[in-house]
Design a protein around this motif. Structure first.
Motif, PDB file in Angstrom:
ATOM      1  N   TRP A  12      62.628  81.788  58.312  1.00  0.00           N
ATOM      2  CA  TRP A  12      63.121  81.162  57.077  1.00  0.00           C
ATOM      3  C   TRP A  12      62.053  80.319  56.399  1.00  0.00           C
ATOM      4  CZ3 TRP A  12      63.355  75.950  56.008  1.00  0.00           C
ATOM      5  CH2 TRP A  12      63.123  75.082  57.087  1.00  0.00           C
ATOM      6  N   ASN A  13      61.192  79.655  57.182  1.00  0.00           N
ATOM      7  CA  ASN A  13      60.208  78.758  56.569  1.00  0.00           C
ATOM      8  C   ASN A  13      59.109  79.524  55.852  1.00  0.00           C
ATOM      9  OD1 ASN A  13      59.489  79.726  59.096  1.00  0.00           O
ATOM     10  ND2 ASN A  13      58.204  77.971  59.587  1.00  0.00           N
ATOM     11  N   ALA A  14      58.663  80.656  56.425  1.00  0.00           N
ATOM     12  CA  ALA A  14      57.635  81.453  55.756  1.00  0.00           C
ATOM     13  C   ALA A  14      58.164  82.030  54.451  1.00  0.00           C
ATOM     14  CB  ALA A  14      57.169  82.573  56.691  1.00  0.00           C
ATOM     15  N   ILE A  15      59.412  82.490  54.473  1.00  0.00           N
ATOM     16  CA  ILE A  15      60.019  83.028  53.250  1.00  0.00           C
ATOM     17  C   ILE A  15      60.164  81.917  52.216  1.00  0.00           C
ATOM     18  CG2 ILE A  15      62.064  84.161  52.310  1.00  0.00           C
ATOM     19  CD1 ILE A  15      62.534  85.350  55.098  1.00  0.00           C
ATOM     20  N   MET A  16      60.522  80.722  52.656  1.00  0.00           N
ATOM     21  CA  MET A  16      60.676  79.591  51.736  1.00  0.00           C
ATOM     22  C   MET A  16      59.388  79.340  50.964  1.00  0.00           C
ATOM     23  SD  MET A  16      61.617  75.615  52.629  1.00  0.00           S
ATOM     24  CE  MET A  16      60.149  75.419  53.652  1.00  0.00           C
ATOM     25  N   HIS A  17      58.254  79.352  51.656  1.00  0.00           N
ATOM     26  CA  HIS A  17      56.990  79.064  50.973  1.00  0.00           C
ATOM     27  C   HIS A  17      56.598  80.173  50.012  1.00  0.00           C
ATOM     28  CE1 HIS A  17      55.816  75.349  53.036  1.00  0.00           C
ATOM     29  NE2 HIS A  17      56.399  75.849  54.105  1.00  0.00           N
ATOM     30  N   ASP A  18      57.066  81.400  50.245  1.00  0.00           N
ATOM     31  CA  ASP A  18      56.800  82.480  49.281  1.00  0.00           C
ATOM     32  C   ASP A  18      57.449  82.196  47.934  1.00  0.00           C
ATOM     33  OD1 ASP A  18      55.149  84.039  50.763  1.00  0.00           O
ATOM     34  OD2 ASP A  18      56.587  85.637  51.168  1.00  0.00           O
ATOM     35  N   PHE A  19      58.584  81.524  47.946  1.00  0.00           N
ATOM     36  CA  PHE A  19      59.312  81.269  46.705  1.00  0.00           C
ATOM     37  C   PHE A  19      58.931  79.937  46.062  1.00  0.00           C
ATOM     38  CE2 PHE A  19      61.869  84.523  48.696  1.00  0.00           C
ATOM     39  CZ  PHE A  19      62.179  85.341  47.618  1.00  0.00           C
ATOM     40  N   THR A  20      57.865  79.307  46.558  1.00  0.00           N
ATOM     41  CA  THR A  20      57.309  78.120  45.892  1.00  0.00           C
ATOM     42  C   THR A  20      56.135  78.499  44.996  1.00  0.00           C
ATOM     43  OG1 THR A  20      55.810  77.673  47.750  1.00  0.00           O
ATOM     44  CG2 THR A  20      57.984  76.649  47.828  1.00  0.00           C
ATOM     45  N   ALA A  22      59.047  75.164  43.624  1.00  0.00           N
ATOM     46  CA  ALA A  22      58.954  74.433  44.887  1.00  0.00           C
ATOM     47  C   ALA A  22      60.140  73.494  45.092  1.00  0.00           C
ATOM     48  CB  ALA A  22      57.635  73.667  44.951  1.00  0.00           C
ATOM     49  N   PRO A  23      60.546  72.686  44.096  1.00  0.00           N
ATOM     50  CA  PRO A  23      61.710  71.803  44.324  1.00  0.00           C
ATOM     51  C   PRO A  23      62.976  72.571  44.670  1.00  0.00           C
ATOM     52  CG  PRO A  23      60.490  71.112  42.376  1.00  0.00           C
ATOM     53  CD  PRO A  23      59.932  72.429  42.775  1.00  0.00           C
ATOM     54  N   TRP A  24      63.259  73.654  43.920  1.00  0.00           N
ATOM     55  CA  TRP A  24      64.469  74.419  44.205  1.00  0.00           C
ATOM     56  C   TRP A  24      64.370  75.154  45.534  1.00  0.00           C
ATOM     57  CZ3 TRP A  24      69.086  73.950  42.263  1.00  0.00           C
ATOM     58  CH2 TRP A  24      69.246  73.433  40.979  1.00  0.00           C
ATOM     59  N   ALA A  25      63.188  75.661  45.854  1.00  0.00           N
ATOM     60  CA  ALA A  25      63.017  76.367  47.125  1.00  0.00           C
ATOM     61  C   ALA A  25      63.244  75.427  48.298  1.00  0.00           C
ATOM     62  CB  ALA A  25      61.627  76.992  47.200  1.00  0.00           C
ATOM     63  N   PHE A  26      62.619  74.250  48.265  1.00  0.00           N
ATOM     64  CA  PHE A  26      62.798  73.298  49.365  1.00  0.00           C
ATOM     65  C   PHE A  26      64.253  72.848  49.457  1.00  0.00           C
ATOM     66  CE2 PHE A  26      58.111  72.047  48.706  1.00  0.00           C
ATOM     67  CZ  PHE A  26      57.703  73.009  49.602  1.00  0.00           C
ATOM     68  N   THR A  27      64.879  72.593  48.294  1.00  0.00           N
ATOM     69  CA  THR A  27      66.266  72.116  48.297  1.00  0.00           C
ATOM     70  C   THR A  27      67.211  73.154  48.873  1.00  0.00           C
ATOM     71  OG1 THR A  27      65.843  70.717  46.365  1.00  0.00           O
ATOM     72  CG2 THR A  27      68.140  71.255  46.864  1.00  0.00           C
ATOM     73  N   LEU A  28      67.139  74.384  48.381  1.00  0.00           N
ATOM     74  CA  LEU A  28      68.086  75.415  48.801  1.00  0.00           C
ATOM     75  C   LEU A  28      67.820  75.881  50.226  1.00  0.00           C
ATOM     76  CD1 LEU A  28      68.440  77.594  45.567  1.00  0.00           C
ATOM     77  CD2 LEU A  28      70.060  75.954  46.510  1.00  0.00           C
ATOM     78  N   PHE A  29      66.572  76.145  50.562  1.00  0.00           N
ATOM     79  CA  PHE A  29      66.270  76.668  51.891  1.00  0.00           C
ATOM     80  C   PHE A  29      66.587  75.638  52.976  1.00  0.00           C
ATOM     81  CE2 PHE A  29      63.984  79.938  49.622  1.00  0.00           C
ATOM     82  CZ  PHE A  29      63.992  81.029  50.482  1.00  0.00           C
ATOM     83  N   ILE A  30      66.180  74.396  52.760  1.00  0.00           N
ATOM     84  CA  ILE A  30      66.403  73.374  53.786  1.00  0.00           C
ATOM     85  C   ILE A  30      67.885  73.051  53.909  1.00  0.00           C
ATOM     86  CG2 ILE A  30      65.969  70.961  54.377  1.00  0.00           C
ATOM     87  CD1 ILE A  30      63.171  71.270  53.218  1.00  0.00           C
ATOM     88  N   SER A  31      68.588  72.933  52.776  1.00  0.00           N
ATOM     89  CA  SER A  31      70.020  72.632  52.853  1.00  0.00           C
ATOM     90  C   SER A  31      70.781  73.772  53.520  1.00  0.00           C
ATOM     91  CB  SER A  31      70.582  72.358  51.463  1.00  0.00           C
ATOM     92  OG  SER A  31      70.436  73.489  50.621  1.00  0.00           O
ATOM     93  N   TRP A  32      70.430  75.034  53.211  1.00  0.00           N
ATOM     94  CA  TRP A  32      71.102  76.159  53.878  1.00  0.00           C
ATOM     95  C   TRP A  32      70.781  76.171  55.369  1.00  0.00           C
ATOM     96  CZ3 TRP A  32      74.984  79.219  53.736  1.00  0.00           C
ATOM     97  CH2 TRP A  32      75.019  80.364  54.538  1.00  0.00           C
ATOM     98  N   ASN A  33      69.547  75.841  55.713  1.00  0.00           N
ATOM     99  CA  ASN A  33      69.171  75.781  57.122  1.00  0.00           C
ATOM    100  C   ASN A  33      70.000  74.740  57.860  1.00  0.00           C
ATOM    101  OD1 ASN A  33      67.123  74.293  59.249  1.00  0.00           O
ATOM    102  ND2 ASN A  33      66.892  76.517  59.268  1.00  0.00           N
TER     103      ASN A  33
END
Length: 721
Positions: A585-593, A613-624
């Protein structure tokens, strides 16, 4: 305390409360005035009250809802909720971009006007509820209901999205597109049990989870500061991996690169080893949070072990001592943070469900009730003559521990062994021998069915779901295996044969007491598990819509190639499920930043393929956090709590074995021979009197019962005479 007196006191107290409430409303008529202008006799308000139920409590004045109208509006509301979510799933950014290419704009789009229609209907629903019972200060006010607050929030977001699209702002910001995801929250209203689970997990447990998050962050901060001080500026490398570059000063000019086996000259660059770094406190904290999920931490540790110094090219395993940082963090930080979340979620759930306040005997009794609720007496015919063929079949059909039952169990075990004996590649002769062996076992299974039908009778036999399942799997296996012997085992037929062969093994559950008890306990626990999964499904759909609307046009990266993206709803759902298990999940998150100049930027959302980057960190981390930490651990908690029948091993009810349960069913069957699940009220005392063992409810032991005492007296009298 006398139970009758307590019941009368409770009824009197409730009646007095209702009388006092009615008297107060009568003496203060303005208290129950909707919107400060509609009293309880207003015809408009009375009409609205006929359409909807009160938001909270019961109406003391006015009219009660008319059932048919209320159910009709509720059904229309639920259908509208599902429809508006489906529209959000269908109208992906790709779909909207194609629509703009064909029609020039979205102002006359069917889905935009559909959103207007549904938003208008939801507005009508809210207005009717507010007119019927008031908005805030009245006894049954709209805003006193938590779910109405959520509905109102979703309604406002729906209108914001519609207005943004009509005014042309929908393509300018990702926030307006994210509002589409919030409409999925209304799916919680479809099920009352799902609402309760949502309340327990998310709302009631919010502060406990927030406390756990604060404690977790406080544990990550010292390690983040430590990593920042010892690793900042050291995890860099040159894109020229040859030995010609030893430090940053040599990482200049060009080198021969071969992307996709094409030899080209490329400029050298000095950059991070990967997408992560310890160069800033925020980056260090984010990296440690990713390591907590146990995802990619080996790569980070190996990069740290390859450090040779600042502005120096890395060399594998040059500083192995750096691995101690990650070992210490995993032991003291990551493991502790995970267990902290698990323990807080378990405690919160057990407190809300009441399980935290039960003793081991009470938990044992609760699990026993689950099993007893599922039990009903088996339908059995009258026992036939002892010397007939039917009597022989009856004895083998009802016996759970006899020789015939053990023989059938052994046949199932042989069946399992034959399934495990399959391998590839195998010879034609070997496969035929296995098929013949399966066919021979099927003959035995069919003989067992004949014996049971003969002994129990046709109707009694098929009253059991296990017997129906047994017939379907056995006859399916017999047909597919017979056809397979003629060489027609390819394609779909061959898959059905393998399916039936595996399903036959499930019949072993009914033969083994421990498996049967486990299966029945699992069946009794399915409602709690299903409610939790339904609540998770709401978030699942909501986040899938959010990811699709925000990153549906974002360019793919190194870790988001192929189907690993959010361009379609199916891709989004699959990827979210994958990330729920923490897979990459973290590698995919950085692709969308990704941002300019590595993408095509534009003020118009439909003309840009950049991420955020703000939306990617917010959505990926909150879903995690929501899915991987909260819901996965909640599922573990529910399963653990539901399967706590193990307490029976240590409590006073430890002697409630399957044998005792069969005795209970046998006694029950005497008063319910047709297996209806009910007995006559007049037979209740006689039924309780026949119970023995763990379910014995007699005051005195059997040796002190009246028949035993009379028999003992007769025996003594006869011996003395």
């Amino acid at each position: 305390m006398n139970p009758t007196t307590a019941a009368h006191d409770a009824i009197y107290a409730h009646a007095k409360f209702k009388a006092d409430q009615t008297a107060y409303l009568t003496s203060n008529p303005n208290f129950d005035r909707a919107l400060y202008c509609l009293d309880t006799r207003n015809p408009i308000r009375l009409t609205c009250q006929r359409l909807v139920a009160p938001s909270v409590g019961h109406r003391q004045s006015g009219r009660q809802p008319r059932a048919d109208l209320w159910y009709a509006i509720s059904a229309l509301t639920y259908a509208s909720i599902v429809a508006v979510v489906l529209i959000a799933c269908v109208t992906t950014p790709f779909y909207q971009r194609r629509y703009i290419a064909l029609h020039g704009s979205l102002k006359n789009a069917w889905f935009l006007w559909a959103d207007v229609a549904f938003a208008s209907f939801f507005t009508f629903e809210a207005v009717v509820k507010i007119i019927a019972d008031g908005f805030y200060s009245t006894p049954n006010a709209y805003f006193k209901n938590l779910w109405n607050k959520i509905d109102l929030f979703v309604l406002v977001s729906l209108w914001i999205n519609v207005i943004a699209e009509f005014t042309g702002l929908g393509g300018l910001g990702r926030a307006s597109r994210a509002f589409k995801a919030l409409r999925a929250l209304r799916l919680v209203n479809i099920s009352s049990t799902a609402r309760d689970t949502f309340h327990h997990v998310i709302i009631s447990g919010f502060w406990n989870i927030l406390g756990a998050a604060v404690v977790s962050i406080s544990l990550l901060i010292p390690f983040a500061i430590w990593g920042l001080n010892i690793f900042n500026g050291t995890m860099y490398t040159c894109n020229d991996s040859s030995n010609a570059v030893a430090n940053i000063t040599q990482c200049v000019n060009e080198y021969s690169s071969s992307p996709f086996q094409w030899d080209v000259w490329a400029p050298r660059s000095w950059d991070h080893v990967a997408y992560w770094s310890f160069d800033t406190f925020g980056g260090s904290l984010l990296l440690l949070f990713e390591i907590v999920s146990q995802e990619g931490w080996i790569d980070v540790m190996e990069a740290a072990m390859a450090i040779t110094g600042r502005d120096q090219a890395p060399q594998d395993y040059s500083t192995p001592g750096n691995a101690l940082f990650f070992v210490a963090f995993n032991l003291l930080g990551a493991v502790f943070v995970l267990q902290l979340f698990v323990s807080i979620i378990i405690r919160n759930y057990t407190e809300k469900s009441g399980g935290a306040f039960l003793t081991s005997e009470q938990r044992s009794w609760r699990e026993l009730k689950k099993i007893l609720y599922q039990m009903h007496p088996s339908r059995r015919p009258m026992e036939p003559c002892s010397k007939s063929w039917k009597a022989w079949c009856y004895e083998r059909a009802v016996s759970k521990k006899g020789g015939w039952s053990r023989f059938i169990t052994a046949v199932y075990l042989i069946h399992i062994f034959l399934l495990m004996a399959e391998f590839y590649p195998s010879s034609y002769a070997y496969d035929k021998v296995r098929d013949l062996a399966f066919l021979f076992l099927v003959v035995i299974y069919l003989a067992n069915i004949v014996v049971r039908i003969t002994g129990l009778g046709y109707r009694n036999y098929f009253s059991s779901r296990w017997n129906i399942f047994d017939c379907i799997t056995i006859f399916g296996t017999a047909i597919t295996t017979s056809v397979t012997l003629f060489g027609l085992n390819q394609g779909l037929l061959g898959q059905f044969q393998k399916l039936f062969l595996v399903l036959v093994v499930l019949n072993l559950i009914a033969k083994v007491d421990s498996l049967d008890q486990l299966f029945k306990t699992a069946a009794a626990s399915l409602p709690a598990i299903a409610n939790l999964l339904l609540t998770w499904l709401v978030f699942y759909v909501m986040y899938a819509i959010a990811f699709n609307q925000i990153f549906g046009l974002t360019r793919t990266g190194k870790y988001s190639m192929g189907q690993v993206n959010f361009r379609t709803m199916s891709n989004a759902l699959v990827l979210l499920f994958r990330m729920s298990a923490g897979e990459g999940w973290n590698a995919i998150m950085h692709d969308f930043t990704v941002e300019e100049p590595y993408c095509v930027g534009s003020d118009n959302f439909f003309l840009s393929d950049c991420g955020s980057a703000p939306w990617a960190f917010t959505l990926f981390i909150s879903w995690n956090i929501i899915s991987m930490y909260i819901f996965v651990n909640m599922l573990v908690t529910v399963v653990y709590d539901s399967f706590s029948y193990v307490y029976q091993k240590t409590g006073k009810l430890s002697n409630v074995t399957r044998t005792e349960l069969r005795r209970f069913k046998k006694s029950w069957r005497k008063f319910d021979p047709n297996g209806t699940g009910f007995i006559q009220g007049a037979d209740a005392g006689r039924f309780l009197g026949t119970l023995r063992g763990a379910f014995d409810v007699r005051i005195y032991d059997e040796q002190y019962s009246v028949p035993k005492l009379v028999q003992e007296c007769k025996t003594l009298r006869f011996s003395t005479s």
